[in-house]
Design an enzyme around this catalytic site. Structure first.
Site, PDB file in Angstrom:
ATOM      1  N   ARG A  15       0.785  -1.374   0.253  1.00  0.00           N
ATOM      2  CA  ARG A  15      -0.047   0.059   0.168  1.00  0.00           C
ATOM      3  C   ARG A  15       0.769   1.223   0.090  1.00  0.00           C
ATOM      4  O   ARG A  15       1.556   1.334   0.967  1.00  0.00           O
ATOM      5  CB  ARG A  15      -0.979  -0.071   1.213  1.00  0.00           C
ATOM      6  CG  ARG A  15      -1.678   1.248   1.277  1.00  0.00           C
ATOM      7  CD  ARG A  15      -2.811   1.260   2.478  1.00  0.00           C
ATOM      8  NE  ARG A  15      -3.295   2.477   2.433  1.00  0.00           N
ATOM      9  CZ  ARG A  15      -3.282   3.248   3.554  1.00  0.00           C
ATOM     10  NH1 ARG A  15      -2.643   2.958   4.525  1.00  0.00           N
ATOM     11  NH2 ARG A  15      -3.872   4.462   3.365  1.00  0.00           N
ATOM     12  N   GLU A  54      -7.410   8.270   5.922  1.00  0.00           N
ATOM     13  CA  GLU A  54      -7.845   8.696   7.243  1.00  0.00           C
ATOM     14  C   GLU A  54      -8.288  10.201   6.876  1.00  0.00           C
ATOM     15  O   GLU A  54      -7.689  11.216   7.626  1.00  0.00           O
ATOM     16  CB  GLU A  54      -6.641   8.925   8.262  1.00  0.00           C
ATOM     17  CG  GLU A  54      -5.889   7.559   8.467  1.00  0.00           C
ATOM     18  CD  GLU A  54      -5.042   7.464   9.452  1.00  0.00           C
ATOM     19  OE1 GLU A  54      -4.710   8.556   9.957  1.00  0.00           O
ATOM     20  OE2 GLU A  54      -4.614   6.318  10.211  1.00  0.00           O
ATOM     21  N   ASN A  80      -7.384   1.512   9.522  1.00  0.00           N
ATOM     22  CA  ASN A  80      -6.173   1.939  10.127  1.00  0.00           C
ATOM     23  C   ASN A  80      -6.295   1.840  11.885  1.00  0.00           C
ATOM     24  O   ASN A  80      -7.117   2.898  12.146  1.00  0.00           O
ATOM     25  CB  ASN A  80      -5.520   3.301   9.652  1.00  0.00           C
ATOM     26  CG  ASN A  80      -5.354   3.494   8.351  1.00  0.00           C
ATOM     27  OD1 ASN A  80      -5.411   2.462   7.350  1.00  0.00           O
ATOM     28  ND2 ASN A  80      -4.889   4.471   7.853  1.00  0.00           N
ATOM     29  N   TYR A  87      -4.356   2.102  15.503  1.00  0.00           N
ATOM     30  CA  TYR A  87      -3.066   2.028  16.419  1.00  0.00           C
ATOM     31  C   TYR A  87      -3.552   1.941  18.003  1.00  0.00           C
ATOM     32  O   TYR A  87      -2.667   1.062  18.473  1.00  0.00           O
ATOM     33  CB  TYR A  87      -2.346   3.531  16.349  1.00  0.00           C
ATOM     34  CG  TYR A  87      -1.797   3.625  14.952  1.00  0.00           C
ATOM     35  CD1 TYR A  87      -0.413   2.984  14.747  1.00  0.00           C
ATOM     36  CD2 TYR A  87      -2.602   4.057  13.910  1.00  0.00           C
ATOM     37  CE1 TYR A  87      -0.069   3.240  13.344  1.00  0.00           C
ATOM     38  CE2 TYR A  87      -1.943   4.082  12.701  1.00  0.00           C
ATOM     39  CZ  TYR A  87      -0.660   3.691  12.375  1.00  0.00           C
ATOM     40  OH  TYR A  87      -0.243   3.747  11.140  1.00  0.00           O
ATOM     41  N   GLU A 118      -3.314  -0.282   7.804  1.00  0.00           N
ATOM     42  CA  GLU A 118      -2.181   0.286   8.785  1.00  0.00           C
ATOM     43  C   GLU A 118      -2.461  -0.115  10.132  1.00  0.00           C
ATOM     44  O   GLU A 118      -3.495  -0.333  10.777  1.00  0.00           O
ATOM     45  CB  GLU A 118      -2.057   1.940   8.832  1.00  0.00           C
ATOM     46  CG  GLU A 118      -1.656   2.583   7.648  1.00  0.00           C
ATOM     47  CD  GLU A 118      -1.684   4.114   7.906  1.00  0.00           C
ATOM     48  OE1 GLU A 118      -1.464   4.639   9.143  1.00  0.00           O
ATOM     49  OE2 GLU A 118      -1.867   4.838   7.044  1.00  0.00           O
TER      50      GLU A 118
END
Ligand code: GBH
Length: 453
Positions: free
Chosen positions: A77, A166, A292, A294, A356
């Site tokens: 990506r 995002e 994505n 985290y 991600e």
């Protein structure tokens, strides 16, 4: 579960972004982007760094692909720089920019790596910012034209595409908080930007579909699990509003054609510039959902806030229980499991790609040139086990992309945060690359399609 295992044909990859790795900021006809302008402005980047050279991937992409091969990866990506393709954002196409991505895509395909481009990972052409930027509705049309140029140029070899990276983050950070380009701090600009981006997502999707009806098109949404701080109903409602805003503001619009209920006093349609018929424009059947993620976010009710909440300021915005990465973000693998399952339930088991997930640690080579980054391996073990568990529980997850391939330009942090599976020597003019131990571990996982827990 004693083994984290993944379905046959699972895509193992890494993710990167043009401004963070390419460098060559004004080479071969590339126009200026808002990140060029922002990083060149004194005081905006903590370390004073810029992406002028970054990892020099514009010249070294074959080295990058070599690293991917060493890790047995089959998906990459990356993002396309809009001002490399259209220096002024609109109008004349820069043939040399197109040519760069031709070479990159061809090299990936000959290495049996699926190219997965993102059209917009935050580097808006500066000329379009000067014309009003994302708060200006016309930008949606310019973006759709750019999407069309890309699909016509690369659509014969690229099957999977991502529209935005995002959208919540770049609209909030760039227009409300101001610590990302273009550095605005204005609630009205921000509200209008969110709506333009939603229209742009719809228009780009339709433009791309018109050229290639069988392309698979999604967006990479920033997501976080939103957990109420306490047992009160007020905290639970606040957490739900944050979920609607952070995770769904550009997803519910696309899939259901409506804005989710994120604001305490109702959606500010007027301030957003919503016109009659717009909800038909924003609605598009995305083929897959990129996630994505985290960390998690702990949410507490707070009056006198547009969203009526406060994300509890520990770590700096996460919870307090898990270990922290160098950025201070809490390591919390259940957040990924929870969000995959929630999206799976709420949107009828859509195709999901993890686009991600990763962590920063201040690693560096020892005297033997070994980069022993055990905390990063531990991070990936936890989150990948969470993905495997979600698949076992019925989620349709097709791929996983570690953020990131290379230590790179980490936005307002400059080169201070190292997220890579590959260490980059920024002192070396050649930007030499060394695989970290985490990269070796990830390579074994992809080769074996899983790992022992
Ligand atoms: C991504 O954004 C970007 O797509 C990528 O370009 C970037 O390099 C990468 O992540 C690493 O930053 O304060 O503890 O609650 C990530 C967006 C927003 C994720 C803030 C974590 C809050 C952590 N992030 N968020 S915390």
């Amino acid at each position: 579960m004693s083994r984290a295992s993944f379905p046959e044909g699972f895509h193992w990859g890494t993710a990167t972004a043009s401004y963070q790795i390419e460098g060559a900021w004004k080479e071969d006809g590339k126009g200026e982007s808002i990140w060029d302008r922002f990083a060149h402005t004194e005081g905006k980047i903590r370390t004073g760094d810029t992406g002028d050279i970054a990892c020099d991937s514009y010249h070294c992409f074959n080295d990058d692909i070599g690293m991917m091969r060493e890790m047995n990866l089959n998906s990459y990506r990356f993002s396309i720089s809009w001002p490399r393709i259209l220096p002024e954002g609109t109008g004349t196409v820069n043939a040399k920019g197109i040519d760069y991505y031709h070479r990159l895509i061809d090299a990936l395909l000959s290495a049996d790596i699926r190219p997965l481009p993102t059209l917009y990972h935050w580097d808006l052409p500066q000329a379009l910012e000067a014309a009003g930027g994302w708060p200006e509705r016309d930008t949606a049309g310019r973006f759709a034209d750019y999407a069309d140029v890309c699909m016509r140029a690369f659509g014969d070899r690229v099957d999977h595409w991502m529209i935005f990276n995002e959208p919540t983050i770049f609209t909030v950070m760039g227009h409300l908080v101001g610590i990302h380009a273009p550095g605005r701090k204005n609630l009205d600009d921000f509200l209008r930007a969110t709506h333009t981006v939603n229209i742009a997502q719809g228009e780009a999707f339709r433009a791309m579909r018109a050229t290639r009806s069988d392309a698979k098109i999604g967006t990479a949404f920033n997501m976080t699990s939103c957990e109420p701080a306490g047992d009160s109903e007020a905290d639970a409602d606040a957490a739900e509003r944050w979920h609607c805003f952070m995770n769904l503001w550009y997803l519910e619009t696309a899939l259901k054609g409506r804005y989710p209920d994120a604001f305490v006093n109702g959606t500010p349609f007027d301030k957003m510039g919503v016109r009659e018929g717009d909800m038909d424009l924003v609605k598009v059947p995305l083929d897959f959902i990129g996630i994505n993620l985290y960390t998690r976010t702990i949410v507490k009710h707070k009056p006198d806030d547009p969203w009526g909440l406060q994300a509890v300021p520990v770590g700096p915005m996460g919870g307090n229980d898990g270990p922290k990465t160098a950025f201070g973000w809490e390591v919390w693998p259940d957040a990924l499991y929870d969000i995959i399952m929630r999206i799976t339930r709420d949107y009828d088991t859509p195709v999901i790609e993890i686009t991600e997930n990763g962590c920063s640690y201040p690693d560096g080579p020892d005297s033997m040139n070994v980069i022993d980054d055990q905390p990063r391996i531990d991070f990936y073990r936890g989150y990948l086990a969470a993905v495997a568990r979600s698949i076992e529980d019925g989620a349709d997850v097709r791929g996983y992309h570690a953020w990131t391939l290379l230590d790179n330009f980490e936005w307002s942090e400059g080169f201070a945060q190292r997220f890579g599976l590959v260490w980059v020597d920024f002192e070396d003019p050649a930007r030499s690359r060394t695989l970290k131990e985490s990269g070796r571990w990830y390579g074994r996982v992809s080769a074996e399609n899983g790992f022992e827990i």
